[in-house]
Design a protein around this motif. Sequence first.
Motif, PDB file in Angstrom:
ATOM      1  N   ALA A 176       0.836  -1.213   0.000  1.00  0.00           N
ATOM      2  CA  ALA A 176       0.000   0.000   0.000  1.00  0.00           C
ATOM      3  C   ALA A 176       0.863   1.252   0.000  1.00  0.00           C
ATOM      4  O   ALA A 176       1.879   1.315   0.696  1.00  0.00           O
ATOM      5  CB  ALA A 176      -0.930   0.000   1.205  1.00  0.00           C
ATOM      6  N   ARG A 178      -1.052   4.494  -0.642  1.00  0.00           N
ATOM      7  CA  ARG A 178      -2.017   5.575  -0.390  1.00  0.00           C
ATOM      8  C   ARG A 178      -3.113   5.010   0.524  1.00  0.00           C
ATOM      9  O   ARG A 178      -4.147   4.548   0.051  1.00  0.00           O
ATOM     10  CB  ARG A 178      -2.597   6.096  -1.705  1.00  0.00           C
ATOM     11  N   ARG A 231      -9.572   6.482  -7.810  1.00  0.00           N
ATOM     12  CA  ARG A 231      -8.454   5.607  -7.416  1.00  0.00           C
ATOM     13  C   ARG A 231      -7.480   6.371  -6.521  1.00  0.00           C
ATOM     14  O   ARG A 231      -6.261   6.290  -6.653  1.00  0.00           O
ATOM     15  CB  ARG A 231      -7.721   5.046  -8.635  1.00  0.00           C
ATOM     16  N   CYS A 233      -6.948   5.980  -3.330  1.00  0.00           N
ATOM     17  CA  CYS A 233      -6.296   5.200  -2.283  1.00  0.00           C
ATOM     18  C   CYS A 233      -6.177   3.760  -2.753  1.00  0.00           C
ATOM     19  O   CYS A 233      -6.934   3.307  -3.619  1.00  0.00           O
ATOM     20  CB  CYS A 233      -7.067   5.286  -0.961  1.00  0.00           C
ATOM     21  N   ASP A 234      -5.213   3.056  -2.174  1.00  0.00           N
ATOM     22  CA  ASP A 234      -5.057   1.639  -2.504  1.00  0.00           C
ATOM     23  C   ASP A 234      -5.159   0.766  -1.259  1.00  0.00           C
ATOM     24  O   ASP A 234      -4.859  -0.430  -1.310  1.00  0.00           O
ATOM     25  CB  ASP A 234      -3.746   1.379  -3.247  1.00  0.00           C
ATOM     26  N   ALA A 235      -5.572   1.360  -0.150  1.00  0.00           N
ATOM     27  CA  ALA A 235      -5.786   0.609   1.085  1.00  0.00           C
ATOM     28  C   ALA A 235      -6.693   1.431   2.002  1.00  0.00           C
ATOM     29  O   ALA A 235      -6.687   2.674   1.945  1.00  0.00           O
ATOM     30  CB  ALA A 235      -4.467   0.304   1.783  1.00  0.00           C
ATOM     31  N   LEU A 256     -13.296  -2.673  -8.004  1.00  0.00           N
ATOM     32  CA  LEU A 256     -12.000  -2.813  -7.342  1.00  0.00           C
ATOM     33  C   LEU A 256     -11.904  -4.204  -6.718  1.00  0.00           C
ATOM     34  O   LEU A 256     -12.774  -4.612  -5.942  1.00  0.00           O
ATOM     35  CB  LEU A 256     -11.829  -1.749  -6.252  1.00  0.00           C
ATOM     36  N   ASP A 261      -6.484  -4.779  -6.004  1.00  0.00           N
ATOM     37  CA  ASP A 261      -6.542  -3.335  -6.238  1.00  0.00           C
ATOM     38  C   ASP A 261      -6.642  -2.525  -4.951  1.00  0.00           C
ATOM     39  O   ASP A 261      -6.277  -1.346  -4.924  1.00  0.00           O
ATOM     40  CB  ASP A 261      -7.752  -2.993  -7.114  1.00  0.00           C
ATOM     41  N   LEU A 262      -7.175  -3.148  -3.901  1.00  0.00           N
ATOM     42  CA  LEU A 262      -7.444  -2.416  -2.665  1.00  0.00           C
ATOM     43  C   LEU A 262      -7.240  -3.345  -1.476  1.00  0.00           C
ATOM     44  O   LEU A 262      -7.815  -4.438  -1.424  1.00  0.00           O
ATOM     45  CB  LEU A 262      -8.886  -1.892  -2.671  1.00  0.00           C
ATOM     46  N   THR A 335       4.430   5.615  -8.190  1.00  0.00           N
ATOM     47  CA  THR A 335       3.198   5.903  -7.478  1.00  0.00           C
ATOM     48  C   THR A 335       2.792   7.329  -7.786  1.00  0.00           C
ATOM     49  O   THR A 335       3.574   8.130  -8.287  1.00  0.00           O
ATOM     50  CB  THR A 335       3.378   5.744  -5.962  1.00  0.00           C
TER      51      THR A 335
END
Length: 339
Positions: A176, A178, A231, A233-235, A256, A261-262, A335
């Motif tokens: 992660a 973001r 998109r 955030c990724d967590a 997602l 993806d998350l 990123t």
Amino acid sequence: MSGPTLADVARAAEVSTATVSHALNGTGRLADSTRRRVREVAIALGYGAQRAPRAGKTLGVAVTTYAGSAWNFLDVPYFAQLLTVATATAHAHGYALTILPATCGAETPWHTLTVDGMLLLDSPAEDPVLRALRARGIPLVFDGRPVDPRPGDIWVDNDHIATTREVLGHLTASGARRIALHAGYGDEHYTRTVTRSYQQWCHEHARTPLVLTFDPYDTSGHGFDAVFAARACDAVYTVYDPGGRQVLAAAARHGLRIPDDLLLVCASEDHAYAESDPPVSTVTLRPATIAETAVTALVSRLSSTGPPPPVGALTVPAVLHPRRSSRRRARSGCTRPGG
């Protein structure tokens, strides 16, 4: 010394003694504002603190995070587990346990409440219940650090700073970059401490913080729509029990994949998360241990024999249970700015 009289309350509230009697006993035809004001004056003066009888071996529990609003805290797995164990622990020590409704607040006739001691859960700033109990001198133990602790106060809590940093470190190790925090709903110590810890961690790691406000009624997770569509955030680390289901619903709506993806971690005592698809990583705050520790401390405080309980914080370590939703190998590559 004798305490304040009915006449003292009447003079302070600028009403008749009959009005005071009706307000405190829930009788008569009074405006709600008058009844509330008289009770607040009585509480402030400590009326009834000396004359209210103590219950025979009875403890009270109040969840005061949103005191005055009609919400069923027993629907929340954390509170359900805590109160079950609190009841068993009280009974083991020979005490009955009275669980007060969430609607209790300043308008509740606290001067007639007959308990030997009280356990307060998640007491917020300007808590009218806490103010009333302190005025009566009723022994207290807190679940969660009180906003303005006094010398001699006892509270049982997790180390939310260490737990937050552990979760963020775990998500980072899984790739992660973001991480959003889903919190900010309550004003209790838990929410404020987790949010501050997250923001401090972001500052230390040159990350842009993204705090999303939890809405208990947003069952479909529409509060995530703008963030997931962009998109951004990724967590997500969500600190309230329903938040994990909200993230799952919103992620499915936006295409997602979790965890590809998350990534997701949810603070929850709900065992159903372990059976979801994918299984969701959870943080348990260990409410059963907190309950046993808090009730035992309260009983010790009331006991005339044996050593007094230690004052200050009694810490129960939280536990992170990593599952598929937060396990992903770190990915290389660029990123987004600020990530």
